[in-house]
Design a protein around this motif. Structure first.
Motif, PDB file in Angstrom:
ATOM      1  N   ALA A 313       0.716  -1.012  -0.109  1.00 28.59           N
ATOM      2  CA  ALA A 313       0.158   0.047  -0.353  1.00 28.59           C
ATOM      3  C   ALA A 313       1.150   1.297  -0.089  1.00 28.59           C
ATOM      4  O   ALA A 313       1.390   1.413   0.994  1.00 28.59           O
ATOM      5  N   PRO A 314       1.111   2.286  -1.659  1.00 30.40           N
ATOM      6  CA  PRO A 314       1.854   3.031  -1.367  1.00 30.40           C
ATOM      7  C   PRO A 314       1.357   3.996   0.140  1.00 30.40           C
ATOM      8  O   PRO A 314       2.397   4.539   0.236  1.00 30.40           O
ATOM      9  N   CYS A 315       0.335   4.329   0.812  1.00 24.88           N
ATOM     10  CA  CYS A 315      -0.022   5.377   1.967  1.00 24.88           C
ATOM     11  C   CYS A 315       1.064   5.007   2.623  1.00 24.88           C
ATOM     12  O   CYS A 315       1.251   5.454   2.999  1.00 24.88           O
ATOM     13  N   GLN A 316       1.519   3.540   2.770  1.00 26.17           N
ATOM     14  CA  GLN A 316       2.213   3.280   3.960  1.00 26.17           C
ATOM     15  C   GLN A 316       3.531   3.939   4.032  1.00 26.17           C
ATOM     16  O   GLN A 316       4.734   4.022   4.884  1.00 26.17           O
ATOM     17  N   LEU A 317       3.860   3.692   2.593  1.00 29.71           N
ATOM     18  CA  LEU A 317       5.809   4.718   2.828  1.00 29.71           C
ATOM     19  C   LEU A 317       5.421   6.280   3.022  1.00 29.71           C
ATOM     20  O   LEU A 317       6.432   7.130   2.948  1.00 29.71           O
ATOM     21  N   ARG A 318       4.078   6.708   3.275  1.00 28.16           N
ATOM     22  CA  ARG A 318       4.696   8.046   3.031  1.00 28.16           C
ATOM     23  C   ARG A 318       5.679   9.200   4.670  1.00 28.16           C
ATOM     24  O   ARG A 318       5.592  10.119   4.683  1.00 28.16           O
ATOM     25  N   TYR A 319       5.704   8.394   5.791  1.00 32.35           N
ATOM     26  CA  TYR A 319       7.172   8.286   6.591  1.00 32.35           C
ATOM     27  C   TYR A 319       7.728   7.506   6.473  1.00 32.35           C
ATOM     28  O   TYR A 319       8.472   7.021   7.518  1.00 32.35           O
ATOM     29  N   GLY A 320       8.001   6.942   5.083  1.00 35.34           N
ATOM     30  CA  GLY A 320       9.079   5.874   5.432  1.00 35.34           C
ATOM     31  C   GLY A 320       9.965   4.735   6.122  1.00 35.34           C
ATOM     32  O   GLY A 320      10.624   4.230   5.983  1.00 35.34           O
ATOM     33  N   ALA A 322       6.943   0.850   6.589  1.00 31.99           N
ATOM     34  CA  ALA A 322       6.015  -0.125   6.162  1.00 31.99           C
ATOM     35  C   ALA A 322       6.744  -1.453   6.878  1.00 31.99           C
ATOM     36  O   ALA A 322       7.444  -1.871   7.944  1.00 31.99           O
ATOM     37  N   ASP A 323       5.575  -2.056   6.659  1.00 33.22           N
ATOM     38  CA  ASP A 323       5.524  -3.246   7.683  1.00 33.22           C
ATOM     39  C   ASP A 323       5.687  -4.041   8.774  1.00 33.22           C
ATOM     40  O   ASP A 323       4.888  -2.517   9.565  1.00 33.22           O
ATOM     41  N   TYR A 324       6.338  -4.876   9.349  1.00 29.32           N
ATOM     42  CA  TYR A 324       6.580  -4.557  11.231  1.00 29.32           C
ATOM     43  C   TYR A 324       7.355  -3.594  11.363  1.00 29.32           C
ATOM     44  O   TYR A 324       7.204  -2.972  12.592  1.00 29.32           O
ATOM     45  N   GLU A 325       7.580  -2.132  10.554  1.00 28.77           N
ATOM     46  CA  GLU A 325       8.440  -0.885  11.429  1.00 28.77           C
ATOM     47  C   GLU A 325       7.684   0.101  11.316  1.00 28.77           C
ATOM     48  O   GLU A 325       7.531   0.873  12.036  1.00 28.77           O
ATOM     49  N   SER A 326       6.735  -0.151  10.415  1.00 22.47           N
ATOM     50  CA  SER A 326       5.395   0.706  11.071  1.00 22.47           C
ATOM     51  C   SER A 326       4.282   0.286  12.323  1.00 22.47           C
ATOM     52  O   SER A 326       4.402   1.109  12.744  1.00 22.47           O
ATOM     53  N   PHE A 327       4.088  -0.964  12.174  1.00 23.81           N
ATOM     54  CA  PHE A 327       2.990  -1.444  13.273  1.00 23.81           C
ATOM     55  C   PHE A 327       3.860  -2.386  13.757  1.00 23.81           C
ATOM     56  O   PHE A 327       3.538  -3.963  13.284  1.00 23.81           O
ATOM     57  N   PRO A 328       4.737  -2.807  14.740  1.00 20.95           N
ATOM     58  CA  PRO A 328       5.672  -4.045  15.271  1.00 20.95           C
ATOM     59  C   PRO A 328       4.586  -4.907  15.943  1.00 20.95           C
ATOM     60  O   PRO A 328       4.123  -4.232  17.007  1.00 20.95           O
ATOM     61  N   MET A 329       4.432  -5.769  15.528  1.00 21.04           N
ATOM     62  CA  MET A 329       3.535  -6.871  16.575  1.00 21.04           C
ATOM     63  C   MET A 329       5.207  -8.415  16.178  1.00 21.04           C
ATOM     64  O   MET A 329       5.560  -8.821  15.634  1.00 21.04           O
ATOM     65  N   GLY A 330       5.845  -8.626  17.727  1.00 15.94           N
ATOM     66  CA  GLY A 330       5.990  -9.823  18.234  1.00 15.94           C
ATOM     67  C   GLY A 330       5.594 -10.726  17.971  1.00 15.94           C
ATOM     68  O   GLY A 330       4.614 -10.824  17.872  1.00 15.94           O
ATOM     69  N   ASP A 331       6.147 -11.986  18.025  1.00 19.25           N
ATOM     70  CA  ASP A 331       6.124 -13.576  18.162  1.00 19.25           C
ATOM     71  C   ASP A 331       4.701 -13.628  19.013  1.00 19.25           C
ATOM     72  O   ASP A 331       3.269 -13.922  18.347  1.00 19.25           O
ATOM     73  N   GLU A 332       4.506 -13.507  20.325  1.00 22.59           N
ATOM     74  CA  GLU A 332       3.816 -13.748  21.499  1.00 22.59           C
ATOM     75  C   GLU A 332       2.295 -12.929  20.917  1.00 22.59           C
ATOM     76  O   GLU A 332       1.239 -13.608  20.725  1.00 22.59           O
TER      77      GLU A 332
END
Length: 750
Positions: A313-320, A322-332
């Protein structure tokens, strides 16, 4: 979706419904029957091929690292790159050359059926085996490339994937062994992909002695359909036959459970002091954040992959980021969300925690206690028990036709269940979210809300009352009973929220007898109407769409009622649901039946209904011979009131003048009617007089009716005049009263 699932996954009482935790790489087998291929020590290495029934295969899982490559279950392509039908055709023509002439006389579409029948009646195992042995060598010039491609796929499954799985689950001591799987591993290590495929081919061919054998083994030998982007294949599960009386086979739930436990143990988080100090979005350790997100197989939708902020989703890169760096989700956190979705979507919780809402769309709903300082943990347990709480069934009504439970009954059951589990239902929060399959891969949360059980109770009560915001005559409908000729009374019911879009999306044709489906109204609109207060503009827009789509049906329903005809069949549900939707939208707009039944627009509809009834009586006793009245009535295709409905929408004032001209002969006749129904004629005459006197001409709109007024017009037309007016006994001339208003309309026309 993670925000909607995580609260359920971490709820301490969730253990009541929580299913077994599965490693994210251990995925269910696809639906359907499954071939079980057993490996042995000798050569060829296959000593059995049997079928696992779909109900048993549903409990098995496969270790899948990437799509299409798994173990011990995987998709096995056939050995010969030739379709079964093509092989049968060549085999028959080679064996019976005279059939060629016969075949040319048969239409092309019927030839496969003819050849299959010929193949079945002349089945000879020896000839067949010889033909199959010859087929691979000369059947297709692409055989070497096909063989190379298929072998590479099988090698990836039984060698590479199997080795990776073994590295993670191999037992360190005898106590942790699963003898059947360990034996399978030892045997799979000693063979290669080509040996395995040759062994399957040889074993299957050697077992074909009858046509029934051919039907069973042929999908492992030949293509069942043409090759497109992928090679058609059959699902197989590897096993051993000599696993011993004390153990379980590889294709057994216990063995799958052993593999799962070993995988979970291998992926266990390190000790607390070894975990990273960074925290994820849910304040859990930021561990394994950059790994692939897990997927869950849910009913109807299939595999649903949990997603964070995807970089596609291009909008996710507006702050540079994406993926886990944008919304960090650990294993638990990931495991909690996955476990929550798996548990909420269990088959036996259908109607309680999940249900089908629309096309490729699922609705989830579950209650939880609003946390307080002191909470009894047992109370949490009770609230999280869904056995007797049909929460989602009350919103979808999917089983309404079978169990006949109404919205009112189901919502009452939900409230009573929750009241029995907690001191106050205001302390119980109901979480709702809906997910929809956007395409083959992506699943999206399309709706989310939460509210207290007390709010739900009030909303359900208001919804039930709103659906009955109808004139008394429309609260019941005549219908056909189970036996021939039996007439029963169907009472108006509150629609289920899901039914709102179902009926509102029917675009009825002009005659009101057929419709075309539409997708203009979202399946979740009914739920939004139930749970949320909406502004007038939104409601008017919905009413406008609904009236635009459904007005022809209302006209058809009203005229049928005036003729004494009972609508049934596929329109049986519409005559109950559509008036209820109309009543609901008017109620939400603040237009109650006590008000709109006194409006001039409603009375115009009533006059048109009376005109229909008077004309029907006239046709029955003037146009129809006496000996034919019991069978049929000579009535025009369209009654006078029905024909003027469209005009009444556009020019409500002018239509009064037209009605006065058209109804005059029938009013005159009703005064002199001496037939057996003369009392009815007189009564209609008096009602016409009363309504026309009450009609406030000056309050009528001078332009086209708005959606709310149009709704009132059609409700008046369908309801007609069912309640005796206080002025019913007025003996004044109805024609005079009507002409008083007609004269106004006439002046307007001039």
């Amino acid at each position: 979706m993670l925000n909607e699932l995580y609260p359920a996954g971490v709820n301490p009482a969730f253990k009541n419904i929580a299913t077994q935790e599965w490693d994210q790489r251990l995925k269910p087998m696809a639906k359907g029957d499954l071939y079980k291929i057993t490996l042995c020590v000798g050569s060829p290495c296959v000593d059995g091929i049997t079928r696992i029934k779909a109900e048993n295969a549903a409990g098995l899982r496969k270790y899948e690292e990437s799509n299409g490559f798994s173990f011990p279950g995987f998709n096995l392509p056939p050995s010969v790159p030739l379709e079964i039908n093509e092989f049968i055709r060549g085999y028959i023509l080679a064996r019976f050359p005279e059939e060629n002439a016969m075949l040319n006389t048969i239409p092309e579409k019927q030839r496969p059926k003819y050849l299959l029948q010929k193949f079945k009646t002349t089945f000879d195992a020896q000839s067949l085996r010889q033909a199959i042995y010859n087929a691979p060598s000369g059947a297709d010039a692409a055989m070497p490339q096909y063989r190379e491609k298929v072998t590479a796929k099988v090698k990836k499954c039984i060698k590479d994937t199997a080795a990776n799985l073994w590295q993670q689950i191999k037992p360190e001591d005898a106590e942790g062994r699963c003898s059947s799987y360990c034996t399978l591993h030892e045997r799979i290590e000693k063979i290669n992909a080509e040996q395995f495929m040759d062994a399957v081919f040889t074993f299957a061919l050697s077992r074909i002695e009858s046509f029934e054998d051919w039907e069973f083994y042929s999908p492992l030998l030949f293509l069942t359909k043409p090759i497109s982007s992928t090679i058609p294949s059959e699902m197989v599960y590897l096993d051993i036959m000599d696993y011993g009386p004390e153990g379980n086979s590889v294709a057994h739930r216990n063995t799958v459970g052993w593999i799962n436990r070993r995988l979970l143990a291998a992926s266990k988080a390190p000790e607390a002091d070894e975990l990273p100090k960074a925290r994820d979005a849910f304040n859990n350790p930021a561990y394994k954040m950059n790994e692939k997100m897990p997927s869950v197989r849910v009913p109807v939708l299939g595999d649903v992959i949990l997603r964070s902020m995807v970089k596609e989703a291009p909008c996710q890169l507006r702050y540079g980021v994406a993926d886990y760096e944008s919304f960090p989700m650990g294993d638990e956190s990931r495991r909690s969300a996955k476990l929550a979705l798996e548990s909420l979507s269990q088959d036996d919780l259908k109607g309680k925690t999940w249900d089908v809402m629309g096309d490729k769309e699922l609705l989830f709903a579950y209650p939880r206690l609003i946390p307080k300082e002191v909470v009894d943990e047992d109370e949490y347990d009770e609230v999280m028990s869904f056995d007797a709480s049909p929460t989602t069934a009350a919103m979808t009504g999917n089983d309404f036709e079978t169990d006949r439970a109404t919205f009112e009954e189901l919502s009452k059951q939900v409230i009573e269940t929750l009241q029995g589990r907690c001191r106050s239902i205001s302390e119980i929060e109901i979480l709702i979210f809906a997910i929809k399959k956007m395409d083959k891969a992506r699943t999206k949360v399309v709706y989310y809300t939460n509210f207290s059980a007390e709010q739900f109770m009030h909303a359900a009560e208001e919804w039930t009352a709103a659906c009955k915001n109808l004139p008394d005559k429309l609260l019941v409908m005549r219908d056909w009973g189970d036996s021939k000729g039996e007439v029963v009374i169907s009472h108006m019911r509150a629609i289920f929220p899901k039914e709102f879009a179902l009926y509102a999306n029917k675009v009825w044709r002009q005659n009101g007898t057929e419709y075309s489906p539409s997708k203009r109204v979202d399946p979740l609109e009914g739920l939004v109407l139930l749970l949320k207060e909406k502004e007038t503009g939104y409601l008017n827009n919905l009413l406008s769409i609904f009236m635009s789509n459904t007005a022809p049906f209302f006209a058809h329903l009203g005229e049928s009622m005036h003729r004494g005809v009972i609508l049934s069949g596929k329109k049986g549900g519409d005559k109950i649901a559509n008036p209820a939707i109309l009543a609901l939208l008017l109620y939400k707009l603040g237009c109650k039946k006590e008000d709109y039944m006194n409006s001039s627009i409603f009375k115009i509809g009533t006059l048109l209904a009376l005109a229909d009834s008077l004309q029907y009586q006239y046709c029955k006793y003037i146009r129809t011979p006496k000996d034919a009245r019991s069978k049929t009535v000579n009535v025009p295709m369209q009654l006078v009131g029905n024909a003027m409905l469209a005009e009444a929408e556009l020019h409500p004032r002018e239509v009064i003048g037209t009605l006065g001209q058209r109804i005059r002969p029938y009013l005159t006749w009703s005064k002199t009617d001496q037939d057996e129904d003369w009392r009815l004629s007189r009564w209609l005459d008096r009602q016409f007089n009363t309504i026309s006197k009450e009609l406030d001409y000056d309050s009528l709109p001078t332009s086209r009716l708005n959606p709310e007024e149009t709704a009132q017009l059609y409700l008046g037309y369908m309801a007609g005049c069912s309640v005796k007016s206080e002025k019913e006994n007025d003996t004044s001339d109805p024609q005079v009263n009507l002409e008083a208003n007609i004269s106004k309309g006439g002046l307007e026309n001039e």
